[in-house]
Design an enzyme around this catalytic site. Structure first.
Site, PDB file in Angstrom:
ATOM      1  N   HIS A   1     -10.144  -5.673   1.118  1.00 30.29           N
ATOM      2  CA  HIS A   1      -9.332  -5.079   2.184  1.00 30.29           C
ATOM      3  C   HIS A   1      -7.895  -4.927   1.713  1.00 30.29           C
TER       4      HIS A   1
ATOM      5  N   ASP B   1       6.081  24.288  -7.528  1.00 28.28           N
ATOM      6  CA  ASP B   1       4.986  23.337  -7.661  1.00 28.28           C
ATOM      7  C   ASP B   1       5.579  22.068  -8.246  1.00 28.28           C
TER       8      ASP B   1
ATOM      9  N   TRP C   1      -5.970 -10.381  -2.907  1.00 28.66           N
ATOM     10  CA  TRP C   1      -5.420  -9.198  -3.578  1.00 28.66           C
ATOM     11  C   TRP C   1      -4.345  -9.609  -4.592  1.00 28.66           C
TER      12      TRP C   1
ATOM     13  N   SER D   1      -2.780   6.178 -12.995  1.00 29.51           N
ATOM     14  CA  SER D   1      -2.592   7.232 -12.004  1.00 29.51           C
ATOM     15  C   SER D   1      -1.207   7.144 -11.365  1.00 29.51           C
ATOM     16  N   SER D   2      -0.816   5.946 -10.967  1.00 31.66           N
ATOM     17  CA  SER D   2       0.480   5.784 -10.311  1.00 31.66           C
ATOM     18  C   SER D   2       1.634   6.116 -11.235  1.00 31.66           C
TER      19      SER D   2
ATOM     20  N   HIS E   1       6.489  -7.701  -5.574  1.00 32.77           N
ATOM     21  CA  HIS E   1       7.509  -7.482  -4.568  1.00 32.77           C
ATOM     22  C   HIS E   1       8.017  -6.045  -4.549  1.00 32.77           C
TER      23      HIS E   1
ATOM     24  N   GLU F   1       6.454  -3.622  -5.314  1.00 34.29           N
ATOM     25  CA  GLU F   1       5.321  -2.890  -4.747  1.00 34.29           C
ATOM     26  C   GLU F   1       5.427  -2.770  -3.226  1.00 34.29           C
TER      27      GLU F   1
ATOM     28  N   TYR G   1       8.047  -2.622  -1.475  1.00 33.08           N
ATOM     29  CA  TYR G   1       9.062  -1.615  -1.145  1.00 33.08           C
ATOM     30  C   TYR G   1       8.592  -0.219  -1.521  1.00 33.08           C
TER      31      TYR G   1
ATOM     32  N   SER H   1      13.763   9.044   8.505  1.00 28.02           N
ATOM     33  CA  SER H   1      15.113   9.620   8.452  1.00 28.02           C
ATOM     34  C   SER H   1      15.101  11.134   8.646  1.00 28.02           C
TER      35      SER H   1
ATOM     36  N   HIS I   1      10.177 -15.293  -3.965  1.00 28.46           N
ATOM     37  CA  HIS I   1      10.058 -15.743  -2.567  1.00 28.46           C
ATOM     38  C   HIS I   1       8.585 -15.814  -2.141  1.00 28.46           C
ATOM     39  N   HIS I   2       7.697 -15.308  -2.954  1.00 24.87           N
ATOM     40  CA  HIS I   2       6.277 -15.500  -2.661  1.00 24.87           C
ATOM     41  C   HIS I   2       5.767 -16.813  -3.243  1.00 24.87           C
TER      42      HIS I   2
ATOM     43  N   THR J   1      18.815  -2.960   4.572  1.00 31.01           N
ATOM     44  CA  THR J   1      17.772  -2.526   5.502  1.00 31.01           C
ATOM     45  C   THR J   1      18.359  -2.388   6.902  1.00 31.01           C
TER      46      THR J   1
ATOM     47  N   LYS K   1      20.018   0.808   7.408  1.00 32.92           N
ATOM     48  CA  LYS K   1      19.089   1.895   7.735  1.00 32.92           C
ATOM     49  C   LYS K   1      18.757   1.910   9.223  1.00 32.92           C
TER      50      LYS K   1
ATOM     51  N   ARG L   1      -4.168 -18.751   6.065  1.00 31.66           N
ATOM     52  CA  ARG L   1      -4.812 -17.458   5.864  1.00 31.66           C
ATOM     53  C   ARG L   1      -5.990 -17.612   4.903  1.00 31.66           C
TER      54      ARG L   1
HETATM   55  C1  HEA Z   1      -1.590  -2.138   3.291  1.00 38.60           C
HETATM   56  C2  HEA Z   1      -1.940  -2.000   4.442  1.00 38.60           C
HETATM   57  C3  HEA Z   1      -2.826  -2.788   5.333  1.00 38.60           C
HETATM   58  C4  HEA Z   1      -3.366  -2.272   6.472  1.00 38.60           C
HETATM   59  C5  HEA Z   1      -3.187  -0.862   7.004  1.00 38.60           C
HETATM   60  C6  HEA Z   1      -4.124  -3.322   7.058  1.00 38.60           C
HETATM   61  C7  HEA Z   1      -4.832  -3.184   8.257  1.00 38.60           C
HETATM   62  C8  HEA Z   1      -5.477  -4.210   8.914  1.00 38.60           C
HETATM   63  N1  HEA Z   1      -5.597  -5.512   8.492  1.00 38.60           N
HETATM   64 FE1  HEA Z   1      -4.922  -6.247   6.742  1.00 38.60          FE
HETATM   65  N2  HEA Z   1      -4.238  -6.989   4.985  1.00 38.60           N
HETATM   66  C9  HEA Z   1      -3.482  -6.322   4.050  1.00 38.60           C
HETATM   67  C10 HEA Z   1      -2.993  -5.036   4.163  1.00 38.60           C
HETATM   68  C11 HEA Z   1      -3.289  -4.161   5.214  1.00 38.60           C
HETATM   69  N3  HEA Z   1      -4.053  -4.464   6.289  1.00 38.60           N
HETATM   70  C12 HEA Z   1      -3.246  -7.166   2.917  1.00 38.60           C
HETATM   71  C13 HEA Z   1      -2.447  -6.820   1.674  1.00 38.60           C
HETATM   72  C14 HEA Z   1      -3.875  -8.380   3.194  1.00 38.60           C
HETATM   73  C15 HEA Z   1      -3.917  -9.631   2.339  1.00 38.60           C
HETATM   74  C16 HEA Z   1      -5.202  -9.740   1.624  1.00 38.60           C
HETATM   75  C17 HEA Z   1      -5.313 -11.048   0.921  1.00 38.60           C
HETATM   76  O1  HEA Z   1      -5.100 -12.097   1.554  1.00 38.60           O
HETATM   77  O2  HEA Z   1      -5.587 -11.036  -0.282  1.00 38.60           O
HETATM   78  C18 HEA Z   1      -4.480  -8.237   4.506  1.00 38.60           C
HETATM   79  C19 HEA Z   1      -5.182  -9.261   5.151  1.00 38.60           C
HETATM   80  C20 HEA Z   1      -5.674  -9.172   6.440  1.00 38.60           C
HETATM   81  C21 HEA Z   1      -6.171 -10.281   7.191  1.00 38.60           C
HETATM   82  C22 HEA Z   1      -6.206 -11.720   6.727  1.00 38.60           C
HETATM   83  C23 HEA Z   1      -7.462 -11.999   6.029  1.00 38.60           C
HETATM   84  C24 HEA Z   1      -7.490 -13.387   5.529  1.00 38.60           C
HETATM   85  O3  HEA Z   1      -6.453 -14.001   5.323  1.00 38.60           O
HETATM   86  O4  HEA Z   1      -8.609 -13.863   5.334  1.00 38.60           O
HETATM   87  C25 HEA Z   1      -6.584  -9.797   8.407  1.00 38.60           C
HETATM   88  C26 HEA Z   1      -7.151 -10.608   9.487  1.00 38.60           C
HETATM   89  O5  HEA Z   1      -7.225 -10.246  10.567  1.00 38.60           O
HETATM   90  C27 HEA Z   1      -6.314  -8.382   8.404  1.00 38.60           C
HETATM   91  C28 HEA Z   1      -6.584  -7.533   9.456  1.00 38.60           C
HETATM   92  C29 HEA Z   1      -6.265  -6.173   9.446  1.00 38.60           C
HETATM   93  C30 HEA Z   1      -6.626  -5.280  10.537  1.00 38.60           C
HETATM   94  C31 HEA Z   1      -7.372  -5.660  11.774  1.00 38.60           C
HETATM   95  C32 HEA Z   1      -6.128  -4.057  10.182  1.00 38.60           C
HETATM   96  C33 HEA Z   1      -6.258  -2.809  11.003  1.00 38.60           C
HETATM   97  O6  HEA Z   1      -5.048  -2.126  11.036  1.00 38.60           O
HETATM   98  C34 HEA Z   1      -7.342  -1.963  10.441  1.00 38.60           C
HETATM   99  C35 HEA Z   1      -7.651  -0.838  11.313  1.00 38.60           C
HETATM  100  C36 HEA Z   1      -9.023  -0.318  11.031  1.00 38.60           C
HETATM  101  C37 HEA Z   1      -9.285   0.923  10.660  1.00 38.60           C
HETATM  102  C38 HEA Z   1      -8.250   1.932  10.530  1.00 38.60           C
HETATM  103  C39 HEA Z   1     -10.661   1.320  10.310  1.00 38.60           C
HETATM  104  C40 HEA Z   1     -11.379   1.850  11.469  1.00 38.60           C
HETATM  105  C41 HEA Z   1     -12.843   1.747  11.241  1.00 38.60           C
HETATM  106  C42 HEA Z   1     -13.727   2.147  12.174  1.00 38.60           C
HETATM  107  C43 HEA Z   1     -13.287   2.712  13.450  1.00 38.60           C
HETATM  108  C44 HEA Z   1     -15.137   1.974  11.926  1.00 38.60           C
HETATM  109  C45 HEA Z   1     -15.802   3.271  11.802  1.00 38.60           C
HETATM  110  C46 HEA Z   1     -16.164   3.430  10.408  1.00 38.60           C
HETATM  111  C47 HEA Z   1     -16.396   4.587   9.800  1.00 38.60           C
HETATM  112  C48 HEA Z   1     -16.380   5.871  10.484  1.00 38.60           C
HETATM  113  C49 HEA Z   1     -16.635   4.551   8.326  1.00 38.60           C
HETATM  114  N4  HEA Z   1      -5.762  -8.033   7.203  1.00 38.60           N
HETATM  115  C1  HEA Z   2       6.102  -2.788   3.402  1.00 38.68           C
HETATM  116  C2  HEA Z   2       5.989  -3.971   3.007  1.00 38.68           C
HETATM  117  C3  HEA Z   2       6.973  -5.085   3.166  1.00 38.68           C
HETATM  118  C4  HEA Z   2       8.308  -5.079   3.514  1.00 38.68           C
HETATM  119  C5  HEA Z   2       9.190  -3.900   3.807  1.00 38.68           C
HETATM  120  C6  HEA Z   2       8.722  -6.436   3.511  1.00 38.68           C
HETATM  121  C7  HEA Z   2      10.021  -6.826   3.792  1.00 38.68           C
HETATM  122  C8  HEA Z   2      10.489  -8.122   3.668  1.00 38.68           C
HETATM  123  N1  HEA Z   2       9.745  -9.225   3.353  1.00 38.68           N
HETATM  124 FE1  HEA Z   2       7.735  -9.271   3.089  1.00 38.68          FE
HETATM  125  N2  HEA Z   2       5.809  -9.274   2.516  1.00 38.68           N
HETATM  126  C9  HEA Z   2       4.989  -8.190   2.415  1.00 38.68           C
HETATM  127  C10 HEA Z   2       5.328  -6.882   2.644  1.00 38.68           C
HETATM  128  C11 HEA Z   2       6.610  -6.470   2.984  1.00 38.68           C
HETATM  129  N3  HEA Z   2       7.686  -7.267   3.198  1.00 38.68           N
HETATM  130  C12 HEA Z   2       3.668  -8.591   2.032  1.00 38.68           C
HETATM  131  C13 HEA Z   2       2.469  -7.673   1.804  1.00 38.68           C
HETATM  132  C14 HEA Z   2       3.704  -9.972   1.898  1.00 38.68           C
HETATM  133  C15 HEA Z   2       2.568 -10.932   1.590  1.00 38.68           C
HETATM  134  C16 HEA Z   2       1.973 -10.803   0.266  1.00 38.68           C
HETATM  135  C17 HEA Z   2       0.833 -11.764   0.130  1.00 38.68           C
HETATM  136  O1  HEA Z   2       1.090 -12.954  -0.052  1.00 38.68           O
HETATM  137  O2  HEA Z   2      -0.333 -11.314   0.244  1.00 38.68           O
HETATM  138  C18 HEA Z   2       5.071 -10.363   2.192  1.00 38.68           C
HETATM  139  C19 HEA Z   2       5.511 -11.668   2.130  1.00 38.68           C
HETATM  140  C20 HEA Z   2       6.836 -12.044   2.229  1.00 38.68           C
HETATM  141  C21 HEA Z   2       7.322 -13.334   1.893  1.00 38.68           C
HETATM  142  C22 HEA Z   2       6.509 -14.490   1.337  1.00 38.68           C
HETATM  143  C23 HEA Z   2       5.973 -15.297   2.422  1.00 38.68           C
HETATM  144  C24 HEA Z   2       5.061 -16.357   1.930  1.00 38.68           C
HETATM  145  O3  HEA Z   2       4.022 -16.037   1.353  1.00 38.68           O
HETATM  146  O4  HEA Z   2       5.395 -17.509   2.144  1.00 38.68           O
HETATM  147  C25 HEA Z   2       8.686 -13.317   2.134  1.00 38.68           C
HETATM  148  C26 HEA Z   2       9.595 -14.471   1.905  1.00 38.68           C
HETATM  149  O5  HEA Z   2      10.740 -14.346   1.753  1.00 38.68           O
HETATM  150  C27 HEA Z   2       9.017 -11.991   2.624  1.00 38.68           C
HETATM  151  C28 HEA Z   2      10.285 -11.568   2.977  1.00 38.68           C
HETATM  152  C29 HEA Z   2      10.601 -10.271   3.306  1.00 38.68           C
HETATM  153  C30 HEA Z   2      11.955  -9.843   3.622  1.00 38.68           C
HETATM  154  C31 HEA Z   2      13.182 -10.706   3.696  1.00 38.68           C
HETATM  155  C32 HEA Z   2      11.879  -8.490   3.833  1.00 38.68           C
HETATM  156  C33 HEA Z   2      13.045  -7.588   4.137  1.00 38.68           C
HETATM  157  O6  HEA Z   2      12.983  -6.443   3.333  1.00 38.68           O
HETATM  158  C34 HEA Z   2      13.099  -7.210   5.587  1.00 38.68           C
HETATM  159  C35 HEA Z   2      14.408  -6.570   5.920  1.00 38.68           C
HETATM  160  C36 HEA Z   2      14.443  -6.007   7.307  1.00 38.68           C
HETATM  161  C37 HEA Z   2      15.074  -6.559   8.360  1.00 38.68           C
HETATM  162  C38 HEA Z   2      15.755  -7.882   8.269  1.00 38.68           C
HETATM  163  C39 HEA Z   2      15.061  -5.909   9.719  1.00 38.68           C
HETATM  164  C40 HEA Z   2      16.163  -4.920   9.965  1.00 38.68           C
HETATM  165  C41 HEA Z   2      17.513  -5.461   9.766  1.00 38.68           C
HETATM  166  C42 HEA Z   2      18.436  -5.620  10.748  1.00 38.68           C
HETATM  167  C43 HEA Z   2      18.180  -5.225  12.138  1.00 38.68           C
HETATM  168  C44 HEA Z   2      19.769  -6.147  10.334  1.00 38.68           C
HETATM  169  C45 HEA Z   2      20.158  -7.471  10.880  1.00 38.68           C
HETATM  170  C46 HEA Z   2      19.282  -8.554  10.402  1.00 38.68           C
HETATM  171  C47 HEA Z   2      19.687  -9.764   9.996  1.00 38.68           C
HETATM  172  C48 HEA Z   2      21.097 -10.164   9.791  1.00 38.68           C
HETATM  173  C49 HEA Z   2      18.656 -10.822   9.739  1.00 38.68           C
HETATM  174  N4  HEA Z   2       7.872 -11.244   2.671  1.00 38.68           N
HETATM  175 CU   LIG Z   3       8.204  -9.896  -1.393  1.00 41.14          CU
END
Ligand code: HEA
Ligand code: HEA
Ligand SMILES: [Cu+2]
Ligand code: CUA
Lengths: 548, 358, 285
Positions: A90, A119, A155, A183-184, A267, A269, A271, A282, A316-317, A342, A345, A464
């Site tokens: 997933h 293009d 993942w 590809s990327s 990380h 990634e 962004y 925007s 931070h992860h 951020t 923005k 989790r």
């Molecule tokens: C990048 C984007 C992304 C998106 C869009 C989502 C979308 C969703 N995620 Fe996901 N999620 C991750 C990224 C994302 N996730 C990542 C990175 C992890 C961490 C993995 C890890 O721990 O390694 C995670 C982990 C994660 C967990 C934790 C699992 C665990 O720790 O064991 C859960 C649990 O509820 C969850 C739930 C969902 C749900 C309910 C949605 C929903 O938004 C999904 C909505 C569903 C659909 C859009 C599909 C609709 C399907 C149908 C309607 C069925 C019909 C089917 C056909 C026609 C084929 N996600």
């Molecule tokens: C699109 C993806 C995305 C984005 C944009 C961010 C944005 C941020 N993330 Fe997140 N992050 C993930 C995707 C993302 N993250 C994923 C996938 C994981 C889990 C990976 C895994 O373990 O599987 C993760 C996990 C993760 C962790 C690790 C947690 C843990 O495993 O223990 C941390 C810790 O610092 C963190 C921090 C942040 C911070 C500080 C931002 C900042 O960029 C956010 C900045 C934005 C704001 C703060 C809001 C707007 C700001 C204001 C309104 C201004 C005023 C605010 C203040 C003065 C506070 N993220």
């Molecule tokens: Cu990060």
């Protein structure tokens, strides 16, 4: 230099070079073959978008397997090892298969149109970049059916769970990561070359649309970090197959080295998955507020700052892996700093809304939903950055809540917004407003039902990546599961809306939205297969989004 | 019934000075974030309501204002500094492992914890105590479903306990919310952390790093007792260990070995090789009806793999962690259960001899 | 030239490239995971060579056909530049790993620094670089390592001079001196090939006489990771040079239009710079 012989081979070459330079007339193969060999940015853009939609449903279905098993405590539907494969797949599919390709698809469609290019700069490479993806994900998905099952180590595939203790199919997994990575990287190179070289005369960098700007910076991030991912999976491959000791202390290596390398990629990634979303929002907010973006230049600088900071926050992860104190402090401070650009923005979008003339068409609804819910996810990100607190949050559902807020109503909503925004340009028809609104509101309700309770279950102590949990988490999980199914099935409306718009609907003029600006709105709707055979006229004084 | 001091939807304040500090830090940032959200969304929704085109709003033409931009850069910066100050102070305390009075080496295994009281000559495994039947819905779930163990870690109250964390196979993470301790256990390396509990009680937690199929099933139980009670416990642990060693001095009957072996098998082996010995190939081979456990000439190999493990696979070496009686019993069990019926009977004394000759 | 854009036509090469690369990946994956799949791997590799030949031939022909304008040229240049940047990051990951191991991991295992308590697990281990004795002695380190001042030094001199000879060739090309161009290009290629031969000799010696293998703990791991991927890049660079040479012999390239030559040269210089890093941090220090 053009000798007789080389001209002759030119005509017999496999790529059907049309004589006389009239190369961009639409011709050549038809049917399926046409899609296999196309070099047209719009067709390739559509391929990317369709691919990512399919992946969204596959990855989403896996999420629904997860949510079904977590509906109540106890093991009901799947075994733990399969559950782990679902979690892993997933995450991988959503990140690499759904979100990233969707943004690349949008880039393909829109960047050439927004900068007045005919293009992409390297159209054949573009085709190559796309078609690698179905192969990569075909390989990845096929591992589920192999002996020992597919990847089951998350993942983030931490060693040594992903090396010594991994299923045999792991080498396939590594191969698929390599293909997706190639590809990327090639896609990103193409995008940079397009943006830097193919702008219409007169368009300076600071005249580009913010979508183009955010993609320029995203592409740079991709080229900088995808090779590091390739490097780390290569080291894994060697530990598994060739007896090296990179991630094994017994031979002098260190499992934590894996995490440093992974998150140096990982990380930036995240962004990569949000910067293009910022660009989309925007564009949409000024369009439907009928008011210029408040601060164009500061948006550009904020994007660049986020990208640069993203290289120095990776650990931070890894706050709980036992980093030295100074490292913990450094990574805490640097991570917190990202809130500043951020914030710039978010404040810019709101300042743009302030004293605008606002309407709520579907793209705008998704963009507004993005602003609110992304900010919620961002704020929980700042909480995660606070190391002592992260010791409690880390690897709980609080983190799952955080990243789904930034990814689902964040990145995914921005993609939906973009599709609704540009569908009239792509198909010549507006998407159904009624269905779009249903889609939006059901999605908003579903997404919050799914992910908001995860803050609570996480804080209350639910780890989790577990298929079964203690009784006290039962209520929140039940709500999350119901929300997950609601959100998932609401996406079927989206598919229906898109299909309907492709087939027909209210006709859109060239400038489909009253407040829209940018070169893409100067070409007819639907945009012809080839736009801008010659560079369009561009006057920075009147056309630039940064004009004074 | 809750497994910790959590209200059920918020972080538990916990039972140590540090945990309470972490909790208040958490609440402080949380409220700051809520305040920011209220202000930001407040302005946003105000604009959305007031400046609607349908209400006749005409767009203004302002943009770019240096003063405003400086303010909205500086104010967040100041807020962040305000958050960082207490965070830094707390973190420094959490990192200060000096002056600990008790050292416990904690080793993560797939899927159990092992505690070694370094100065006390006490060590034992701590396994999930929830029966399989509860997990697979055959029985009513107990109050401490999935967060109960057979042998809790016992610590004296009022004493600074230093944990030395490591792992035997993959990375695990030792987490007890009430102690505000979460630290990864990494194979080949040792991480340090500490806690000091003042109130007696049982504090529960779980492994917090994905460590394979039974990651959800490796709980932690810390039992804080008065120092006197702790001494009694130590003594009883030592006694039990001696009895266990003495077990190798006598002859065991097949029934005895089978009964003991069944228990040991279900605790230590069944997660991978499965309760009926059917395994989960190709990662975890089957033991029932195939391979060395039914091969009359396979006895030596069978003993070796259980005692010394197999490098490069998930099979750990049990020779240094289980008693001779447990080892003999489990090998006997594997060679006779599920219709394997080899009739082989392995005496604990034989295993002890084998271990001593190493 | 801004009046009319050049847009290349559709092409079958990319999709063929996808098929052969996919076949390579499936073959390699199957071989490593389940011990079968060699035919796919071989077919894929042969296919890659075929595609490279065909695709580049088309591009060369289009270029020679005068279809490319300066814009296209810039796109190619930037494409190549960013591609090399991606390669730099690939090696950066490996160098980063090397530094992390040397600066952090090994001292910790030996009882120094922030995680020095780790030494409890490895009481007999002492850190050194090159690491001759691994923490778990059953893995074992190399018996000896390569003396940097023998073959590696020669190799350094070879590669550095090859960068010089290539630059001379480039100047000759710009000056229109075709014979000189040809000779210096041949010299460059020969230097590169000799480098590879020497590297091969070094590998054989390391493997058979010094006990320096992939399995020889972290020193062997990093040694072969870095030198191996570098060697692979030299091989690719040498193939590129050979292709350039063939094209020079065929009369391709003009004094002011020879992007392929420049791209090959950039690549070669990049490979050279990586070697300097290797020589310093893998062999000398
Ligand atoms: C990048 C984007 C992304 C998106 C869009 C989502 C979308 C969703 N995620 Fe996901 N999620 C991750 C990224 C994302 N996730 C990542 C990175 C992890 C961490 C993995 C890890 O721990 O390694 C995670 C982990 C994660 C967990 C934790 C699992 C665990 O720790 O064991 C859960 C649990 O509820 C969850 C739930 C969902 C749900 C309910 C949605 C929903 O938004 C999904 C909505 C569903 C659909 C859009 C599909 C609709 C399907 C149908 C309607 C069925 C019909 C089917 C056909 C026609 C084929 N996600
Ligand atoms: C699109 C993806 C995305 C984005 C944009 C961010 C944005 C941020 N993330 Fe997140 N992050 C993930 C995707 C993302 N993250 C994923 C996938 C994981 C889990 C990976 C895994 O373990 O599987 C993760 C996990 C993760 C962790 C690790 C947690 C843990 O495993 O223990 C941390 C810790 O610092 C963190 C921090 C942040 C911070 C500080 C931002 C900042 O960029 C956010 C900045 C934005 C704001 C703060 C809001 C707007 C700001 C204001 C309104 C201004 C005023 C605010 C203040 C003065 C506070 N993220
Ligand atoms: Cu990060
Ligand atoms: Cu041990 Cu998770």
């Amino acid at each position: 230099m053009a000798s007789e012989t080389s001209q002759a081979t030119l005509h017999s070459s496999v790529s059907d070079v049309a004589a006389g330079g009239a190369a961009h007339a639409s011709h050549g193969p038809t049917g399926l073959l046409r899609w296999l060999v196309t070099t047209n940015h719009k067709e390739i853009g559509s391929l990317y978008l369709i691919f990512s939609l399919v992946m969204l449903f596959i990855g989403g279905s896996m999420a629904l397997v997860i949510r079904a098993e977590l509906f109540q405590p106890g093991m009901q539907y799947v075994q733990p090892e399969f559950f782990n494969q679902m979690t892993t797949m997933h995450g991988l599919i959503m990140v690499f298969g759904a979100i990233m390709p969707a943004f690349v698809g949008l880039a393909n469609w829109m960047i050439p149109m927004q900068i007045g290019a005919p293009d992409m700069a390297l159209p054949r490479l573009n085709n190559f970049s796309f078609w690698l993806l179905p192969v990569a994900f075909g390989i990845l998905l096929s591992t589920l059916f192999m002996e020992g099952g597919g990847p089951n180590f998350g993942w983030t595939f931490y060693a040594p769970l992903s090396t010594t203790f991994a299923p045999p199919s792991t080498s396939f997994f590594i191969m698929s990561i390599h293909l997706a990575g190639i590809s990327s990287i090639l896609g990103a190179i193409n995008i940079i070359a397009t943006i830097l070289n193919l702008r219409t005369p007169g368009m300076r960098l600071m005249d580009m649309s913010l979508f183009v700007w955010t993609w320029l910076i995203t592409a740079f991030l991709l080229i900088a970090v995808m090779p590091v991912l390739a490097g780390v999976v290569t080291m894994m491959l060697m530990d598994i197959n060739f007896g090296t000791s990179f991630f094994d202390a017994a031979g002098g290596g260190d499992p934590v080295l894996f995490q440093h390398l992974f998150w140096f990629f990982g990380h930036p990634e995240v962004y990569i998955m949000i910067l293009p979303a910022f660009g989309i929002v925007s564009l949409i907010v000024p369009t439907f507020a009928r008011k210029r973006l408040f601060g164009y230049a500061s948006m550009v600088y904020a994007t660049a700052s986020i990208a640069l900071l993203s290289f120095v926050v990776w650990a931070h992860h890894m706050f709980t892996v036992g980093l030295p104190l100074t490292a913990e402090l450094f990574f805490m401070y640097s991570t917190m700093l990202i809130a500043v650009p951020t914030g710039v923005k978010v404040f810019n979008w709101i300042a743009t809304l302030f004293r605008g003339s606002i309407t709520f068409e579907v793209p705008m609804l998704f963009a507004l939903g993005f602003i609110v819910m992304f900010t919620i996810g961002g704020l929980s990100g700042v909480m995660l950055a606070i190391v002592p607190a992260d010791f409690q949050y880390h690897d709980t559902y609080f983190v799952v809540a955080h990243f789904h807020y930034v990814l689902v109503p964040g990145a995914l909503f921005a993609i939906m917004a973009a599709v609704y925004f540009w569908l009239p340009k792509w198909t010549g028809h507006y998407a159904s407003e009624t269905l779009g609104k249903w889609h939006f509101w059901l999605s908003v309700i579903g997404v919050n039902l799914t992910f908001f309770p995860m803050h609570f279950s996480g804080l209350a102590g639910m780890p989790r990546r577990i298929p079964d949990y203690a009784l006290q988490f039962a209520d929140f999980n039940m709500i999350s599961s119901i929300g997950g199914f609601l959100f998932g099935f609401s996406q079927l409306i989206f598919v229906w809306v898109v299909i309907k718009a492709v087939r027909g609907g209210r006709k859109a003029p060239a400038k489909a939205w009253e407040g829209a600006e940018g070169l893409e709105w100067t070409v007819p709707s639907p945009a012809p297969l080839h736009t801008f055979d010659t560079p369009p006229a561009y006057d920075p004084q009147t056309d630039s989004p940064s004009r004074h | 019934s809750s497994i910790n001091t959590s209200s059920g939807f918020n972080m538990p304040p916990g039972v140590t000075e540090i945990s309470r500090e972490v909790y208040s830090l958490h609440m402080t940032i949380l409220w700051i974030c809520v305040a920011i959200a209220v202000v930001v969304f407040g302005v946003m929704f105000y604009s959305l309501i007031v400046y609607r085109k349908s209400k006749g709003a005409k767009p203004a033409h302002f943009h770019e204002n240096t003063t405003v931009e400086i303010i909205w850069t500086a104010v967040p910066l100041v807020i962040l500094v305000l958050m960082a100050v207490p965070a830094t102070a707390t973190l420094k305390k959490m990192y200060d492992t000096s002056d600990a009075e008790l050292d416990v080496l904690v080793t993560g295994y797939q899927w159990r914890w092992r505690y070694e009281y370094l100065e006390e000559d006490v060590s034992f495994f701590s396994n999930l105590a929830t029966p399989r039947e509860q997990i697979y819905e055959a029985e009513e779930k107990g109050d401490f479903y999935l967060v109960e163990v057979d042998e809790p870690m016992v610590v004296p109250t009022g004493v600074k306990v230093r944990l030395l964390l490591t792992a035997n196979d993959v990375i695990h993470s030792w987490w007890v919310p009430d102690l505000a301790v979460k630290k990864d256990a990494i194979p080949g390396f040792i991480n340090e952390t500490w806690f000091k509990v003042d109130e007696p009680g049982i504090y529960r937690g779980q492994c917090a790093e994905l460590c394979g199929r039974d990651h959800a099933f490796m709980p932690i139980e810390v039992k804080a007792v008065s120092p006197d009670e702790y001494q009694l416990w130590l003594a009883s642990r030592r006694e039990a260990a001696e009895a266990e060693v003495a077990g190798a001095d006598r002859e065991w009957s097949l029934d005895e070995l089978m009964e003991r072996g069944a228990g040991t098998y279900n605790t230590y082996c069944a997660a991978c090789h499965q309760p009926q010995g059917q395994g989960l190939p190709p990662m975890f081979p089957a033991l029932a009806g195939v391979g060395m456990s039914v091969d009359p000439d396979g006895l030596r190999a069978h003993k070796e793999i259980v005692l010394y493990g197999k490098t490069g696979t998930a099979m750990p070496a049990f020779g240094s962690t289980l008693s001779a009686a447990e080892l003999a019993a489990v090998i006997t069990y594997e060679r006779n259960a599920w219709g394997n019926d080899t009739g082989d009977l392995i005496q604990p004394s034989a295993i002890r001899a084998m271990l001593e000759s190493q | 030239m801004t009046s009319q854009y050049y847009v290349p036509p559709t092409s079958k090469w990319p999709i063929i490239a996808v098929v052969v690369l996919g076949s390579t990946a499936v073959g390699a994956g199957a071989l490593m995971s389940y011990g079968s799949g060699l035919p796919f791997l071989l077919a894929g590799l042969v296919g890659i060579a075929f595609v490279m030949y065909g695709w580049f031939r088309d591009v060369v022909n289009e270029s020679m056909g005068g279809l490319y304008d300066s814009q296209m040229d810039r796109s190619f240049r930037q494409g190549m530049g960013w591609f090399i940047f991606s390669e730099v990051m690939f090696f950066a990951a490996f160098f980063g790993a090397l530094f992390y191991i040397r600066v952090f991991a090994l001292p910790w295992l030996d009882g120094q620094g922030a995680k020095g308590i780790t030494a409890l697990l490895w009481p007999d281990f002492s850190a050194s670089w090159p690491l001759m004795q691994t923490p778990d002695p059953s893995i074992g380190g190399p018996q000896a390592i390569i003396n940097p001042w023998t073959l590696p030094l020669i190799n350094t001199l070879l590669l550095v001079s090859s960068s010089v000879t290539l630059t001379i060739a480039h100047h000759a090309l710009k000056a229109g001196e075709r014979v000189k161009l040809r000779n210096w290009l041949i010299a460059t290629l020969v230097l590169g090939l000799v480098f590879l031969v020497i590297q091969g000799i070094e590998y054989v010696e390391a493997w058979t006489q010094l006990g320096l293998t992939l399995q020889a703990g972290i020193y062997g791991s990093t040694f072969f990771l870095l030198t191996g991927f570098h060697g692979l890049h030299v091989t690719i660079g040498a193939i590129v040079l050979a292709v350039l040479l063939v094209r020079v012999l065929k009369g391709h390239f003009s004094a002011d239009n020879h992007f392929a030559f420049e791209a090959g040269a950039w690549y070669w210089h990049f490979v050279d710079v990586v070697w300097i890093g290797l020589f310093l941090f893998v062999y000398v220090f």
